[in-house]
Enzyme design. Structure first.
Site, PDB file in Angstrom:
ATOM      1  N   CYS A  57       0.833  -1.189   0.000  1.00  0.00           N
ATOM      2  CA  CYS A  57       0.000   0.000   0.000  1.00  0.00           C
ATOM      3  C   CYS A  57       0.873   1.245   0.000  1.00  0.00           C
ATOM      4  O   CYS A  57       2.038   1.217   0.375  1.00  0.00           O
ATOM      5  CB  CYS A  57      -0.892  -0.001   1.232  1.00  0.00           C
ATOM      6  SG  CYS A  57      -1.823  -1.531   1.418  1.00  0.00           S
ATOM      7  N   ARG A 113       2.963   1.735  -7.078  1.00  0.00           N
ATOM      8  CA  ARG A 113       3.084   0.646  -6.105  1.00  0.00           C
ATOM      9  C   ARG A 113       1.943  -0.366  -6.251  1.00  0.00           C
ATOM     10  O   ARG A 113       1.994  -1.447  -5.669  1.00  0.00           O
ATOM     11  CB  ARG A 113       3.081   1.215  -4.673  1.00  0.00           C
ATOM     12  CG  ARG A 113       4.295   2.056  -4.354  1.00  0.00           C
ATOM     13  CD  ARG A 113       4.130   2.746  -3.015  1.00  0.00           C
ATOM     14  NE  ARG A 113       4.174   1.801  -1.916  1.00  0.00           N
ATOM     15  CZ  ARG A 113       5.268   1.447  -1.249  1.00  0.00           C
ATOM     16  NH1 ARG A 113       6.422   1.949  -1.605  1.00  0.00           N
ATOM     17  NH2 ARG A 113       5.214   0.603  -0.261  1.00  0.00           N
ATOM     18  N   TRP A 134      -3.587  -1.935  -1.790  1.00  0.00           N
ATOM     19  CA  TRP A 134      -3.477  -3.124  -2.636  1.00  0.00           C
ATOM     20  C   TRP A 134      -3.935  -4.281  -1.768  1.00  0.00           C
ATOM     21  O   TRP A 134      -3.276  -4.629  -0.799  1.00  0.00           O
ATOM     22  CB  TRP A 134      -2.033  -3.309  -3.092  1.00  0.00           C
ATOM     23  CG  TRP A 134      -1.827  -4.363  -4.143  1.00  0.00           C
ATOM     24  CD1 TRP A 134      -1.903  -4.194  -5.494  1.00  0.00           C
ATOM     25  CD2 TRP A 134      -1.447  -5.725  -3.933  1.00  0.00           C
ATOM     26  NE1 TRP A 134      -1.614  -5.376  -6.146  1.00  0.00           N
ATOM     27  CE2 TRP A 134      -1.335  -6.336  -5.210  1.00  0.00           C
ATOM     28  CE3 TRP A 134      -1.217  -6.514  -2.805  1.00  0.00           C
ATOM     29  CZ2 TRP A 134      -0.981  -7.664  -5.376  1.00  0.00           C
ATOM     30  CZ3 TRP A 134      -0.868  -7.845  -2.972  1.00  0.00           C
ATOM     31  CH2 TRP A 134      -0.752  -8.404  -4.246  1.00  0.00           C
ATOM     32  N   ASN A 136       0.185  -0.101   6.179  1.00  0.00           N
ATOM     33  CA  ASN A 136       0.748  -0.969   5.152  1.00  0.00           C
ATOM     34  C   ASN A 136       1.355  -2.167   5.855  1.00  0.00           C
ATOM     35  O   ASN A 136       2.058  -2.022   6.854  1.00  0.00           O
ATOM     36  CB  ASN A 136       1.843  -0.219   4.360  1.00  0.00           C
ATOM     37  CG  ASN A 136       2.486  -1.103   3.299  1.00  0.00           C
ATOM     38  OD1 ASN A 136       1.925  -2.107   2.879  1.00  0.00           O
ATOM     39  ND2 ASN A 136       3.681  -0.707   2.871  1.00  0.00           N
ATOM     40  N   GLY A 137       1.092  -3.376   5.338  1.00  0.00           N
ATOM     41  CA  GLY A 137       1.641  -4.577   5.958  1.00  0.00           C
ATOM     42  C   GLY A 137       0.563  -5.622   6.158  1.00  0.00           C
ATOM     43  O   GLY A 137      -0.573  -5.477   5.696  1.00  0.00           O
ATOM     44  N   GLU A 155      13.328 -13.726 -18.441  1.00  0.00           N
ATOM     45  CA  GLU A 155      12.877 -12.352 -18.245  1.00  0.00           C
ATOM     46  C   GLU A 155      11.880 -11.948 -19.324  1.00  0.00           C
ATOM     47  O   GLU A 155      10.903 -11.245 -19.049  1.00  0.00           O
ATOM     48  CB  GLU A 155      14.072 -11.405 -18.215  1.00  0.00           C
ATOM     49  CG  GLU A 155      13.737  -9.933 -18.021  1.00  0.00           C
ATOM     50  CD  GLU A 155      13.008  -9.634 -16.720  1.00  0.00           C
ATOM     51  OE1 GLU A 155      12.436  -8.533 -16.613  1.00  0.00           O
ATOM     52  OE2 GLU A 155      12.978 -10.487 -15.811  1.00  0.00           O
ATOM     53  N   LYS A 209       8.040 -10.670 -18.485  1.00  0.00           N
ATOM     54  CA  LYS A 209       7.478  -9.394 -18.931  1.00  0.00           C
ATOM     55  C   LYS A 209       6.171  -9.607 -19.674  1.00  0.00           C
ATOM     56  O   LYS A 209       5.208  -8.850 -19.508  1.00  0.00           O
ATOM     57  CB  LYS A 209       8.480  -8.650 -19.830  1.00  0.00           C
ATOM     58  CG  LYS A 209       9.609  -8.003 -19.093  1.00  0.00           C
ATOM     59  CD  LYS A 209       9.112  -6.862 -18.223  1.00  0.00           C
ATOM     60  CE  LYS A 209      10.046  -6.628 -17.053  1.00  0.00           C
ATOM     61  NZ  LYS A 209       9.978  -7.652 -16.019  1.00  0.00           N
ATOM     62  N   GLU A 247       3.431 -10.456 -17.203  1.00  0.00           N
ATOM     63  CA  GLU A 247       3.088  -9.356 -16.303  1.00  0.00           C
ATOM     64  C   GLU A 247       2.123  -8.361 -16.922  1.00  0.00           C
ATOM     65  O   GLU A 247       1.208  -7.875 -16.253  1.00  0.00           O
ATOM     66  CB  GLU A 247       4.358  -8.607 -15.873  1.00  0.00           C
ATOM     67  CG  GLU A 247       5.215  -9.347 -14.870  1.00  0.00           C
ATOM     68  CD  GLU A 247       6.469  -8.580 -14.521  1.00  0.00           C
ATOM     69  OE1 GLU A 247       6.865  -8.595 -13.344  1.00  0.00           O
ATOM     70  OE2 GLU A 247       7.075  -7.959 -15.422  1.00  0.00           O
ATOM     71  N   HIS A 291      12.637 -33.004 -23.176  1.00  0.00           N
ATOM     72  CA  HIS A 291      12.338 -33.635 -21.890  1.00  0.00           C
ATOM     73  C   HIS A 291      10.942 -33.280 -21.386  1.00  0.00           C
ATOM     74  O   HIS A 291      10.678 -33.376 -20.196  1.00  0.00           O
ATOM     75  CB  HIS A 291      13.398 -33.247 -20.857  1.00  0.00           C
ATOM     76  CG  HIS A 291      14.771 -33.728 -21.205  1.00  0.00           C
ATOM     77  ND1 HIS A 291      15.131 -35.051 -21.148  1.00  0.00           N
ATOM     78  CD2 HIS A 291      15.863 -33.049 -21.651  1.00  0.00           C
ATOM     79  CE1 HIS A 291      16.391 -35.186 -21.522  1.00  0.00           C
ATOM     80  NE2 HIS A 291      16.853 -33.979 -21.840  1.00  0.00           N
ATOM     81  N   LYS A 323       4.498  -2.452  -7.415  1.00  0.00           N
ATOM     82  CA  LYS A 323       5.917  -2.181  -7.659  1.00  0.00           C
ATOM     83  C   LYS A 323       6.794  -2.636  -6.503  1.00  0.00           C
ATOM     84  O   LYS A 323       7.866  -3.170  -6.704  1.00  0.00           O
ATOM     85  CB  LYS A 323       6.108  -0.678  -7.896  1.00  0.00           C
ATOM     86  CG  LYS A 323       7.523  -0.280  -8.302  1.00  0.00           C
ATOM     87  CD  LYS A 323       7.874  -0.817  -9.667  1.00  0.00           C
ATOM     88  CE  LYS A 323       9.228  -0.341 -10.141  1.00  0.00           C
ATOM     89  NZ  LYS A 323       9.623  -1.035 -11.390  1.00  0.00           N
TER      90      LYS A 323
END
Length: 592
Positions: free
Chosen positions: A2, A29, A75, A101-102, A465, A469, A472, A488, A588
């Protein structure tokens, strides 16, 4: 994850427009709701579910009166995204307002205790227990500061808390444990926030209170108190990022701006060479290195493992931070544990760092000056990417890689690699200039439901990566594999509906990678290759090719070949109509 802001102005002016401006800077964030509380003879709260602009249109935050207040973007972690679950939260008597926040691990027990005592709750969040506990202790004669301190003694978990009370209307109080919180001051007044970009427009002298210390902000200044209420001598650090550094500068999205800025991030981080050499000298001999990271930083760590093991001959492990407790038992005085985090606040990495400090030498590679991990690690390399606003890491990832390459090159005394790094900014600029071509070819991948990425050796973390991306920001399922693993299992999933993106730079793995291209072509896959410009063999064996300067070898490919994959993800996202800066469900800074 948050966003928190608090402010008290030196003069009697309305604080709401400043709070709204500050909290808007923390959109990156991640959030699902926003709220503001101000004090003007009573505590006024406006809050709601949705994006900042829409909620503000409905509620008009900026007309709120008062010269003191708190703001929050949430969030959701405990409790769904709803108007009722949005912060700030108040106690039953509407005299205490809190932003948090937490994550509180014991909130259910605390809530049941409070309900038995006659308290009622309007939300399903863990945070609402906090204002009620504060009020409970204030009713027993405690000051706002002492009531906050008594409240935190009952909390288990992580928190950054800012509280105001109409019974002490001249102050804000704030504290933290395992969550980021800064205190700052400027001409207009005094601030608390989750992160520096929130307050850069108004204050760039920043204080970072230690865990469990309480910051008390009044019109007269800032005091930091320890757990016994005694004054703590504090020092501020001037943050030289300007507000303009966090703006789009004419680009449609932060993400494309930050992709373009990557050559500058490399140049600036290369300036850390002398500092990194000093760190290596101070660390001395180590028998083992263990990288600990999450997400994108984990991919940078894999590249670090390949570099250090192949060049310095030191055994390296790479561990996902949330799984590190199993590996931590093997860390000892001969182990260097390297933590990589864009924000320097990543919760899982910080918890692992606390464990590592008990036994081993610790090094943090972070982008944010003065963040928690810069205080907690024995050694620190600060990358020089500048503020990154887009949730999906781009330039901070390339800056992390640059720091890792410098560290590996200096550790192994590989002067040739160090020299090659100086060419990387120009290579990146060349790759970025191909963005219009990449934009056009990206259109053919919007139909896909699944995309595979392949690479061998140093190209494998590039593939990882690239796939991350895509996941995301486009919400297309993507997986990356070492190309040699196709037979495999993953080969069973390849058909004409599955595009395959292959990373194939010049180098010792080139020929083997070409055979893997043949394998997927034989199953009907659409193949896009990222390889050396002018490579006719690649052109013959793929539907499309993104050409990179042929002087870029497989060793330094992660620093350059990553860029076109970022651009592919960006343009597929735009084509699908999504906002690449604000991917759903993501934030973020991961502080829980």
């Amino acid at each position: 994850m948050c966003g928190i802001v608090g402010c008290i102005l030196k003069e009697n002016k309305d604080v709401a427009p400043i709070l709204f401006s500050c909290i808007s800077k923390l959109e990156y964030r991640g959030y699902d709701s926003i709220g503001i509380a101000t004090y003007d003879n009573t505590i006024n709260v406006k809050k709601g579910k949705g994006d900042i602009e829409t909620v503000n249109e409905n509620l008009n935050f900026e007309d709120m009166k008062g010269d003191l207040g708190i703001a929050h973007t949430r969030w959701a972690s405990t409790g769904r995204p709803t108007d009722a679950n949005a912060h700030p939260h108040m106690d039953n008597s509407q005299s205490v307002a809190v932003v948090h926040n937490g994550t509180l691990e014991n909130y259910t027990d605390l809530k049941e205790e409070l309900i038995e005592e006659g308290f009622t709750f309007k939300s399903t969040t863990d945070s609402e227990v906090i204002p009620n506990l504060i009020k409970k202790f204030m009713e027993k004669g405690k000051s706002l500061e002492d009531a906050l301190r008594k409240t935190t003694e009952k909390l288990k978990g992580s928190y950054a808390i800012v509280a105001i009370s109409k019974d002490e209307p001249d102050k804000l109080v704030a504290t933290r444990k395992d969550s980021p919180l800064i205190v700052a001051y400027g001409e207009k007044g005094y601030f608390v926030a989750s992160d520096t970009p929130a307050v850069l427009e108004y204050a760039r002298d920043v204080i970072r209170p230690d865990e469990c210390e309480v910051a008390v902000l009044t019109k007269d200044g800032i005091e930091i108190h320890d757990k016994n209420g005694e004054n703590v001598k504090w020092e501020s650090k001037y943050i030289d990022w300007t507000p303009e550094m966090a703006q789009k500068e004419g680009h449609p999205h932060f993400m494309i701006k930050e992709i373009i800025e990557q050559s500058e991030a490399v140049k600036n981080t290369l300036g850390q060479k002398a500092n990194i050499q000093k760190i290596i000298d101070e660390i001395g001999d180590v028998k083992r290195i263990c990288f600990v990271a999450c997400g994108t930083s984990y991919h940078a760590s894999i590249t670090g493992k390949y570099l250090i093991e192949s060049m310095a001959g030191i055994a390296c492990d790479v561990v996902i931070a949330s799984e590190s407790k199993y590996t931590a038992r093997t860390w000892d005085e001969d182990t260097l544990v390297i933590f990589i985090s864009q924000s320097g606040e990543t919760y899982d990495s910080r918890m692992a760092l606390k464990e590592a400090r008990k036994t081993s030498k610790t090094l943090a590679i972070v982008n944010v000056a003065g963040s928690a991990m810069t205080d907690e690690a024995e050694f620190v390399i600060q990358t020089q990417a500048g503020p990154e606003i887009g949730v999906a890491a781009t330039k901070t990832y390339i800056a992390q890689l640059t720091a890792i390459y410098l560290f590996a090159g200096l550790l192994s005394k590989n002067g040739e690699l160090i020299e090659e790094l100086n060419k990387v900014p120009a290579y990146i600029d060349e790759a970025v200039k191909e963005r219009e071509t990449i934009k056009e070819l990206s259109k053919m991948y919007t139909f896909a439901e699944n995309i595979f990425y392949l690479g061998r050796g140093f190209s494998y973390p590039i593939a990882l990566e690239g796939a991350l991306k895509l996941k995301e920001i486009t919400y297309i399922h993507a997986e990356a594999y070492p190309a040699g693993e196709l037979k495999h299992g993953p080969l069973a999933l390849i058909d004409e509906k599955v595009p395959v993106i292959v990373v194939v730079p010049p180098g010792e793995d080139y020929d083997k990678t070409m055979t893997h291209i043949e394998e997927v072509k034989a199953r009907g896959a659409i193949v896009l290759c990222v390889g050396a410009k002018g490579d006719e063999k690649i052109a013959e064996n793929s539907k499309e090719i993104i050409g990179i300067n042929p002087e870029v070898t497989d060793i330094i490919a992660p620093l350059v070949y990553t860029v076109p994959l970022q651009l592919v993800s960006y343009y597929v996202t735009i084509e699908k109509g999504y906002n690449p800066d604000k991917p759903r469900n993501l934030a973020k800074v991961i502080t829980v």
